[in-house]
Design an enzyme around this catalytic site. Sequence first.
Site, PDB file in Angstrom:
ATOM      1  N   ASN A 174       0.829  -1.193   0.000  1.00 19.22           N
ATOM      2  CA  ASN A 174       0.000   0.000   0.000  1.00 19.22           C
ATOM      3  C   ASN A 174       0.872   1.255   0.000  1.00 19.22           C
ATOM      4  O   ASN A 174       1.942   1.301   0.594  1.00 19.22           O
ATOM      5  CB  ASN A 174      -1.002   0.001   1.164  1.00 19.22           C
ATOM      6  CG  ASN A 174      -0.405  -0.144   2.545  1.00 19.22           C
ATOM      7  OD1 ASN A 174       0.508  -0.932   2.768  1.00 19.22           O
ATOM      8  ND2 ASN A 174      -0.944   0.607   3.492  1.00 19.22           N
ATOM      9  N   ASN A 189      -1.196   8.572   0.771  1.00 17.05           N
ATOM     10  CA  ASN A 189      -1.009   9.952   0.379  1.00 17.05           C
ATOM     11  C   ASN A 189      -1.806  10.804   1.353  1.00 17.05           C
ATOM     12  O   ASN A 189      -2.876  10.386   1.800  1.00 17.05           O
ATOM     13  CB  ASN A 189      -1.513  10.143  -1.064  1.00 17.05           C
ATOM     14  CG  ASN A 189      -1.156  11.460  -1.637  1.00 17.05           C
ATOM     15  OD1 ASN A 189      -1.645  12.491  -1.188  1.00 17.05           O
ATOM     16  ND2 ASN A 189      -0.318  11.445  -2.645  1.00 17.05           N
ATOM     17  N   ALA A 190      -1.324  11.991   1.663  1.00 22.79           N
ATOM     18  CA  ALA A 190      -2.050  12.880   2.577  1.00 22.79           C
ATOM     19  C   ALA A 190      -3.456  13.168   2.052  1.00 22.79           C
ATOM     20  O   ALA A 190      -4.381  13.391   2.813  1.00 22.79           O
ATOM     21  CB  ALA A 190      -1.284  14.185   2.782  1.00 22.79           C
ATOM     22  N   GLU A 203      -2.872  -4.806  -3.150  1.00 23.69           N
ATOM     23  CA  GLU A 203      -3.372  -5.730  -4.161  1.00 23.69           C
ATOM     24  C   GLU A 203      -3.465  -5.073  -5.528  1.00 23.69           C
ATOM     25  O   GLU A 203      -3.057  -5.633  -6.543  1.00 23.69           O
ATOM     26  CB  GLU A 203      -4.753  -6.269  -3.776  1.00 23.69           C
ATOM     27  CG  GLU A 203      -4.790  -6.977  -2.455  1.00 23.69           C
ATOM     28  CD  GLU A 203      -5.178  -6.063  -1.306  1.00 23.69           C
ATOM     29  OE1 GLU A 203      -4.553  -4.987  -1.112  1.00 23.69           O
ATOM     30  OE2 GLU A 203      -6.114  -6.420  -0.565  1.00 23.69           O
TER      31      GLU A 203
END
Length: 161
Positions: A62, A65-66, A75
């Site tokens: 994964n 991001n902010a 996945e």
Amino acid sequence: MKKEKILTEFEVYDGVEELPEAVQTLMQEAKRARLKAYAPYSNFLVGAAISLENGVIVTGNNQENASYPSGLCAERTAIYAAGANYPGVKIRSIALTAGPRNVKNTLPVPPCGACRQAVAEYEQKQNHPIEIYFMAQEGKVCKVSSLLHLLPLAFDRNFLK
């Protein structure tokens, strides 16, 4: 009115050591990928490894991001990398491991809804089921023989006609 029942089935292994050797290797790759995840906001690390029919293993993790919707799950990172780099090569199986950073978890973590939809697309695209193995950082491993066991009423291209 008529009621209908949807049944699903899955296998549960007590640990990685019970899996076939090739799947143990795949899960170890997913565990390595998990440790490289970029998850500074949720601290929830996810690793995925995909086994292709040509023997290649593609990994992903994964990437947060902010701006939360801009991140991508492990996945989908792996499945899109496989599709981009090995077009036309079938996906045989996916191994997934997930859990919070610095907290032990043993409850197997299945793919989220968006990832289920992405896997459903690839199953339909290749006209062949994809085995999915999922676990926490340690403990039991669950296996479904097709995404349709996790998403039995999958949305697919047939609805777009």
